[in-house]
Design a protein around this motif. Structure first.
Motif, PDB file in Angstrom:
ATOM      1  N   GLY A 137      34.441  44.401  49.483  1.00 43.59           N
ATOM      2  CA  GLY A 137      35.836  44.217  49.850  1.00 43.59           C
ATOM      3  C   GLY A 137      36.151  43.330  51.025  1.00 43.59           C
ATOM      4  O   GLY A 137      37.316  43.056  51.290  1.00 43.59           O
ATOM      5  N   GLY A 138      35.150  42.858  51.769  1.00 45.65           N
ATOM      6  CA  GLY A 138      35.422  42.079  52.973  1.00 45.65           C
ATOM      7  C   GLY A 138      35.332  40.580  52.769  1.00 45.65           C
ATOM      8  O   GLY A 138      34.810  40.090  51.764  1.00 45.65           O
ATOM      9  N   ASP A 139      35.822  39.828  53.761  1.00 42.95           N
ATOM     10  CA  ASP A 139      35.865  38.368  53.673  1.00 42.95           C
ATOM     11  C   ASP A 139      34.494  37.713  53.755  1.00 42.95           C
ATOM     12  O   ASP A 139      34.342  36.555  53.368  1.00 42.95           O
ATOM     13  N   MET A 140      33.501  38.433  54.279  1.00 49.53           N
ATOM     14  CA  MET A 140      32.160  37.856  54.357  1.00 49.53           C
ATOM     15  C   MET A 140      31.640  37.465  52.977  1.00 49.53           C
ATOM     16  O   MET A 140      30.917  36.474  52.833  1.00 49.53           O
ATOM     17  N   ILE A 141      32.033  38.222  51.962  1.00 49.44           N
ATOM     18  CA  ILE A 141      31.516  37.995  50.612  1.00 49.44           C
ATOM     19  C   ILE A 141      31.923  36.615  50.090  1.00 49.44           C
ATOM     20  O   ILE A 141      31.110  35.860  49.568  1.00 49.44           O
ATOM     21  N   GLY A 142      33.199  36.274  50.257  1.00 49.18           N
ATOM     22  CA  GLY A 142      33.675  34.968  49.817  1.00 49.18           C
ATOM     23  C   GLY A 142      33.028  33.819  50.575  1.00 49.18           C
ATOM     24  O   GLY A 142      32.738  32.766  49.994  1.00 49.18           O
ATOM     25  N   ILE A 143      32.785  34.024  51.865  1.00 52.94           N
ATOM     26  CA  ILE A 143      32.142  32.985  52.671  1.00 52.94           C
ATOM     27  C   ILE A 143      30.710  32.756  52.186  1.00 52.94           C
ATOM     28  O   ILE A 143      30.248  31.616  52.081  1.00 52.94           O
ATOM     29  N   LEU A 144      30.008  33.839  51.861  1.00 53.61           N
ATOM     30  CA  LEU A 144      28.642  33.718  51.337  1.00 53.61           C
ATOM     31  C   LEU A 144      28.631  32.961  50.018  1.00 53.61           C
ATOM     32  O   LEU A 144      27.757  32.122  49.774  1.00 53.61           O
ATOM     33  N   GLU A 145      29.599  33.253  49.160  1.00 52.21           N
ATOM     34  CA  GLU A 145      29.680  32.545  47.881  1.00 52.21           C
ATOM     35  C   GLU A 145      29.878  31.048  48.107  1.00 52.21           C
ATOM     36  O   GLU A 145      29.283  30.222  47.411  1.00 52.21           O
TER      37      GLU A 145
END
Length: 362
Positions: free
Chosen positions: A40-48
């Motif tokens: 659910g956090g923004d870190m996930i999109g940055i990693l992608e």
């Protein structure tokens, strides 16, 4: 190419998440990296966007929850056995316990843990403190290496017997200091802007900052306080502000580090920190700093040489410091320039990555 897993409790952006993202960026050409976290956090999109693999951990929650914690542990153990990682590097206390326990059972060759300020130093009951101390001491026995971002945590770890098998290492956080720097000068007619970028948790001390600023307004009405972030205490802090329109809650901003350049003074009010990345991001923008005496702050600001260091949880100390900066802004700006010249050498991103890589290759 060796396989490396990073494990962290939450994917909501904070200092530990920033640490992982910077390590991923610097090490992705040397390691096959997978990041595990809650969802659910923004870190996930940055990693992608960085082409780094991410997997959400079912049942991973921030607070102690025996049933959820056991399920999260079982998931990690299964993943580590399947993926056969060479290195498992966990961050944050909950993930640090579960991931190290799972990595030990999966016979991972190098188990690393970074303490971003030991959790038992946070405001909590004596029972919780005792549980976390026992857990940290137990998991240290199964850790090959433990990294501390605050040199004082090295001493704390040794005193409590939190000793890994190989190395207890101090590796300070680092950032790239290459960017346009803020050369803002204050005009007499301008609003004086104080600001903080931090999610609304008890450890961040927003309540003390808000109360102090409300006192400042009585003498300096042409001031404002900008608060950037989200979190469980946000509604309570909005209520505490009494709808004062000079206290502005902007919510989470992806470019929070860039928005710091619009502050006249950054005000860190935390009651507990390890090594806050946001201080380096502020120094990078050459913005004056007021900070509570937490974590590695005294080392970064050289005991007040490069910024104002005050007692934590003190409304009066914060108020006095804020008023001092308003009245002595040129002095504060000069300190921020000295801080920039010092920190760009000592707290570089290259140093953080190189030292971490040495731990992995030990």
């Amino acid at each position: 190419m060796k396989k490396l897993a990073y494990v962290i409790t939450q994917s909501e952006m904070g200092g530990a998440q920033k640490n992982i993202l910077l390590l991923c960026q610097g090490l992705k050409s040397s390691y096959d990296i997978t990041v595990y976290s809650g969802s659910g956090g923004d870190m996930i999109g940055i990693l992608e966007g960085m082409n780094i693999k991410h997997k959400s951990i079912p049942n991973m929650v921030r607070e102690i929850s025996p049933i959820n914690d056991y399920k999260a542990y079982k998931y990690l153990k299964k993943e580590f056995l399947k993926e056969k990682f060479d290195i498992v590097h966990s961050h944050s206390s909950k993930a640090g316990v579960l991931a190290r326990e799972a990595a030990k059972r999966a016979m991972v060759n190098n188990i690393v843990y970074t303490a971003h300020g030991f959790v038992f130093n946070e405001p909590m009951s004596k029972l919780k403190q005792t549980i976390y101390k026992i857990a940290e001491k137990r998991e240290a026995k199964f850790s090959d290496n433990i990294i501390c971002v605050d040199p004082k945590d090295i001493t704390i770890a040794k005193d409590l017997g939190i000793i890994p098998k190989r190395e207890l290492a101090y590796i300070p956080n680092g950032i790239s200091f290459e960017s346009d720097n803020n050369n803002m000068t204050l005009k007499e007619s301008d609003t004086f802007t104080f600001g903080l970028v931090a999610n609304f948790y008890e450890t961040k001390g927003h309540r003390y900052l808000i109360k102090a600023f409300k006192e400042v307004l009585k003498t300096y009405p042409k001031s404002e306080l900008i608060l950037i972030g989200e979190g469980i205490l946000k509604k309570e802090m909005i209520s505490l502000s009494d709808e004062e329109d000079r206290i502005k809650f902007l919510g989470y901003k992806k470019n929070g580090g860039e928005l710091i350049k619009g502050f006249n003074c950054f005000t860190l009010s935390s009651v507990k920190e390890g090594f806050p990345f946001v201080i380096l991001e502020t120094i990078k923008q050459k913005v004056p700093i007021i900070s509570t005496d937490v974590g590695a702050i005294r080392d970064i600001l050289k005991n007040g040489k490069y910024g104002i260091v005050i007692e934590k949880a003190s409304i009066k100390e914060m108020q006095k410091a804020m008023e001092y900066v308003i009245n002595n802004y040129e002095e504060a700006k000069n300190k921020s320039i000295m801080a920039y010249n010092y920190c760009k050498k000592v707290y570089s991103l290259e140093n953080m990555i190189d030292l971490t890589k040495k731990i992995y290759e030990n």
